[in-house]
Structures are given as structure tokens and as C-alpha cells.
Write an enzyme that holds these catalytic residues in place. Structure first.
Site, short mmCIF file in Angstrom:
data_model
loop_
_atom_site.label_atom_id
_atom_site.label_comp_id
_atom_site.label_asym_id
_atom_site.label_seq_id
_atom_site.Cartn_x
_atom_site.Cartn_y
_atom_site.Cartn_z
N ASP A 1 35.74 77.83 62.70
CA ASP A 1 37.02 77.21 63.02
C ASP A 1 36.77 76.24 64.18
OD1 ASP A 1 36.80 78.77 65.28
OD2 ASP A 1 38.73 79.77 65.07
N HIS A 2 37.85 75.73 64.79
CA HIS A 2 37.71 74.75 65.87
C HIS A 2 36.94 75.32 67.07
CE1 HIS A 2 41.33 77.11 66.36
NE2 HIS A 2 41.28 76.88 67.66
N CYS B 1 33.65 81.76 65.09
CA CYS B 1 34.96 81.45 65.68
C CYS B 1 34.84 81.71 67.18
CB CYS B 1 36.09 82.24 65.01
SG CYS B 1 35.98 84.03 65.16
N THR C 1 35.68 84.39 69.12
CA THR C 1 35.14 85.71 69.43
C THR C 1 34.21 86.24 68.34
OG1 THR C 1 37.00 86.71 68.29
CG2 THR C 1 37.23 86.39 70.68
N GLY D 1 37.76 87.42 64.28
CA GLY D 1 38.58 86.99 63.14
C GLY D 1 37.73 86.68 61.93
N HIS E 1 19.08 97.63 58.23
CA HIS E 1 19.81 98.82 57.79
C HIS E 1 21.04 98.51 56.95
CE1 HIS E 1 18.11 101.94 60.88
NE2 HIS E 1 17.17 101.21 60.32
N ARG F 1 32.72 81.81 72.12
CA ARG F 1 33.21 81.91 73.51
C ARG F 1 32.61 83.08 74.25
NH1 ARG F 1 39.47 80.77 71.64
NH2 ARG F 1 39.32 78.50 71.58
N ARG G 1 16.47 104.76 52.15
CA ARG G 1 17.70 105.54 52.34
C ARG G 1 18.92 104.65 52.57
NH1 ARG G 1 15.08 105.31 57.20
NH2 ARG G 1 16.32 105.12 59.10
N HIS G 2 18.67 103.40 52.97
CA HIS G 2 19.80 102.50 53.26
C HIS G 2 20.45 101.98 51.99
CE1 HIS G 2 18.71 102.86 57.41
NE2 HIS G 2 17.47 102.48 57.12
N ARG H 1 23.50 104.01 51.22
CA ARG H 1 24.58 103.79 52.18
C ARG H 1 25.30 102.47 51.89
NH1 ARG H 1 20.68 106.09 57.02
NH2 ARG H 1 20.72 108.23 56.22
C1 RB5 Z 1 41.11 80.57 68.13
O1 RB5 Z 1 41.82 80.34 69.31
C2 RB5 Z 1 40.63 82.01 68.09
O2 RB5 Z 1 41.70 82.87 67.93
C3 RB5 Z 1 39.62 82.18 66.98
O3 RB5 Z 1 38.58 81.28 67.15
C4 RB5 Z 1 38.96 83.54 66.88
O4 RB5 Z 1 38.41 83.93 68.10
C5 RB5 Z 1 39.74 84.60 66.24
O5 RB5 Z 1 39.28 85.73 66.04
#
Ligand code: RB5
Length: 151
Positions: free
Chosen positions: A11-12, A67, A69, A72, A100, A111, A134-135, A138
Site C-alpha cells: 500500500d502507500h 504495508c 505494520t 493488515g 517449518h 514503519r 514432520r512439517h 502440520r
Molecule cells: C496505513 O496507514 C496503515 O494502516 C497500513 O499501511 C497498515 O499498517 C495496516 O495494517
């Protein structure tokens, strides 16, 4: 040996790191497919997760989703049967995700991870193979989660 194809999407918030990963992979000789996004303009991460997941399932390639974090993207990608998306913050988890869990998509949080570490995590992910053994069972249990598996 021909290096395998990598499908990338972001994403952005992940866009600048995606561009770095793309340049790094191309430099290293990987064949890359970039599904977008192509700017810092705000957009919806599930749309790009879907594009990458569909291409990974169609081609059997590995994918990279980025993204802000990584959360998402990993949540969205793991809705697709056959996708095993791993959100990794260090080289150890990237290696284990392959050894695994036979992860077929690496998720990164632009970020929360520095550029150099992100590239090292990416390299480890792409250079590590599935251990099998074994994996296998699973992984198969994960694939059957929707159909009432019992221990
Ligand atoms: C965008 O602001 C942010 O929500 C997205 O990049 C991501 O981190 C969502 O999980």
C-alpha cells in the site's frame, strides 16, 4: 540457474520499501512482478494483498507484501486458502517461516523495520527451503482448518 519469480505488492505506507526491495531483487537477478501500488497516494492494502495472493496461487511463485505494520497485509493474505503469509521482523523468523511453515508470502512492516534489516530478512526468506518431514503434516493440518480437523 534461473532465479524464480517474485510477486511484490504494497500500500502507500509500504511503497518506498517496496521500491527498495524491487531494486534489490532485480539487481540480484530475480524476475519480479510489481502489482502496485505505484505512488504514496493513500490506498487500501487488502486490494494489493489480493492481487499478490492470486498471482502467487496462479504461478507458484513467492510473494512479498508490505504495508505500514505488515499486519493488515498478513491478515488479508492469510484469508486466501493455500497462502501462508509470514510477518517477519528478523532473519531468524524469516528462515523459520520457510523451513517449518513453508511460507509463500513474506510480509514486512515498513514503519517498524529499517531498510537494511528488511533486505536481509527478504534475502533469508528467499534463500531458505522448506524442511518437509514432520512439517508436511502440520502444513496439511493448516490447510484443513476450515473442515473441522481434530487433534
Ligand atoms: C496505513 O496507514 C496503515 O494502516 C497500513 O499501511 C497498515 O499498517 C495496516 O495494517
Amino acid at each position: 540457474m534461473t532465479k524464480r519469480r517474485i510477486i511484490l505488492g504494497s500500500d502507500h505506507a509500504g511503497y518506498p520499501l517496496k521500491e527498495k526491495c524491487l531494486a534489490h531483487l532485480q539487481e540480484a537477478g530475480y524476475e519480479c512482478e510489481d502489482v502496485g501500488t505505484h505512488s504514496r497516494q493513500s490506498c487500501d492494502y487488502p486490494r494489493f494483498a489480493a492481487l499478490v495472493c492470486n498471482r502467487v496461487l496462479e504461478t507458484g511463485s513467492s510473494g512479498v507484501l508490505i504495508c505500514g505494520t505488515g499486519l493488515g497485509m498478513s491478515m488479508s493474505a492469510n484469508r486466501f486458502p493455500g497462502i501462508r503469509a509470514a510477518l517477519c521482523f528478523n532473519e531468524y523468523s524469516a528462515g523459520m517461516a520457510r523451513q517449518h511453515n513453508d511460507a509463500n508470502i513474506l510480509c514486512l512492516g515498513a514503519r517498524v523495520i529499517g531498510e537494511d534489516l528488511a533486505l536481509a530478512v527478504l534475502e533469508r526468506f528467499l534463500q531458505t527451503g522448506f524442511q518437509g518431514g514432520r512439517h508436511e503434516e502440520r502444513i496439511s493440518l493448516m490447510d484443513r482448518m476450515g473442515s473441522n480437523i481434530s487433534a
